[in-house]
Design an enzyme around this catalytic site. Sequence first.
Site, PDB file in Angstrom:
ATOM      1  N   LYS A 131     -26.809   2.764 -34.655  1.00 47.16           N
ATOM      2  CA  LYS A 131     -27.102   3.119 -36.053  1.00 47.16           C
ATOM      3  C   LYS A 131     -26.829   1.920 -36.965  1.00 47.16           C
ATOM      4  O   LYS A 131     -27.605   1.626 -37.869  1.00 47.16           O
ATOM      5  CB  LYS A 131     -26.262   4.330 -36.483  1.00 47.16           C
ATOM      6  N   GLN A 151     -19.548  10.588 -37.526  1.00 55.28           N
ATOM      7  CA  GLN A 151     -20.078  10.736 -36.165  1.00 55.28           C
ATOM      8  C   GLN A 151     -19.387  11.911 -35.462  1.00 55.28           C
ATOM      9  O   GLN A 151     -18.171  11.955 -35.356  1.00 55.28           O
ATOM     10  CB  GLN A 151     -19.862   9.429 -35.378  1.00 55.28           C
ATOM     11  N   ASP A 173     -27.095  13.280 -42.972  1.00 49.28           N
ATOM     12  CA  ASP A 173     -27.401  14.043 -41.766  1.00 49.28           C
ATOM     13  C   ASP A 173     -28.070  15.381 -42.093  1.00 49.28           C
ATOM     14  O   ASP A 173     -28.563  16.061 -41.191  1.00 49.28           O
ATOM     15  CB  ASP A 173     -26.101  14.310 -40.974  1.00 49.28           C
TER      16      ASP A 173
END
Length: 283
Positions: A53, A97, A120
Amino acid sequence: MAEIIDGKLLALKVKDKLKSKVVEFKNKYGRDIVLSVVLVGDNPASQVYVRNKLKATEYVGMKSLSFVLPENASENQVAETVKSLAVDKGVDGILVQLPLPKGIDERKILKLIPPEKDVDGFLAENVGKLMLGEETTVACTPFGVLTMLKENNIELSGKNAVVIGRSNIVGKPMAMLLLKENCTVTICHSKTVNLKEMCSNADILIAAIGKPLFVTADMVKPGAVVIDVGINRTEKGIVGDVDFENVKEKVSFISPVPGGVGPMTIAMLLENTYLCALRRENC
Ligand code: NAD
């Protein structure tokens, strides 16, 4: 024989388009777009995801802030890190995460992210907006799947779409996105009776189960479009939820694993970061 949807190539296309949008953003607003990433613990898969990422963020010209906390970090320490990013005016997106180490309440931590920085698309406010059909940040994986379908000019309106899996991060938002595209959507899950029958009626079949090679050729309709979200680590390496080799002989489009949905998920994270930055400038 099916056309193979190359997620790697498509993700590159999305990222290359983003590169110029990021430059335009910088010229217009005089600042960088900043994604912050919080990693807790030493889960090797999470470390790889975060590394990829961060690499992709750099590729498109965004800045990243990375916070790595030890496996034994307390819930309070993680919360304080997220809270400081929440109020930092220079930060456009916050990514925590998952999974977090045992003992840390994920929902509690995620709720500390302001909805406008929720890259997200996991927060109730953003999920609610998706339900209402309002503009919002959509979870990266289903957003990536939709982009794969659209970029391949796959007709969605009026089609029977079956989503296997009802998780909050893949199955449910996927179903909502397909509904918004006027598909007739069926969500199947572990308690579904007659799964094979349901799947064999699908023009569009999305597999998000987490079981290696679960979807076999006898379950799919000839000419269907099959997107495989699954990532399963096996002795033979990473495989999807779909028996790719046999299913590909029967369908019109299929996405492989690896090289399908995975790279698209990262590309859509960057797209979401860009959209969050843009909305923050225009609110
Ligand atoms: P999850 O475990 O939260 O959900 C799995 C779903 O599959 C559940 O809703 C369950 O009801 C359903 N299911 C389980 N067994 C079933 C059965 N026998 N018949 C029908 N349905 C069944 O998983 P998730 O987070 O939604 O992820 C699903 C898969 O996608 C995993 O392999 C995960 O690693 C992968 N994934 C990939 C990406 C990506 O970027 N490619 C992103 C997220 C998840």
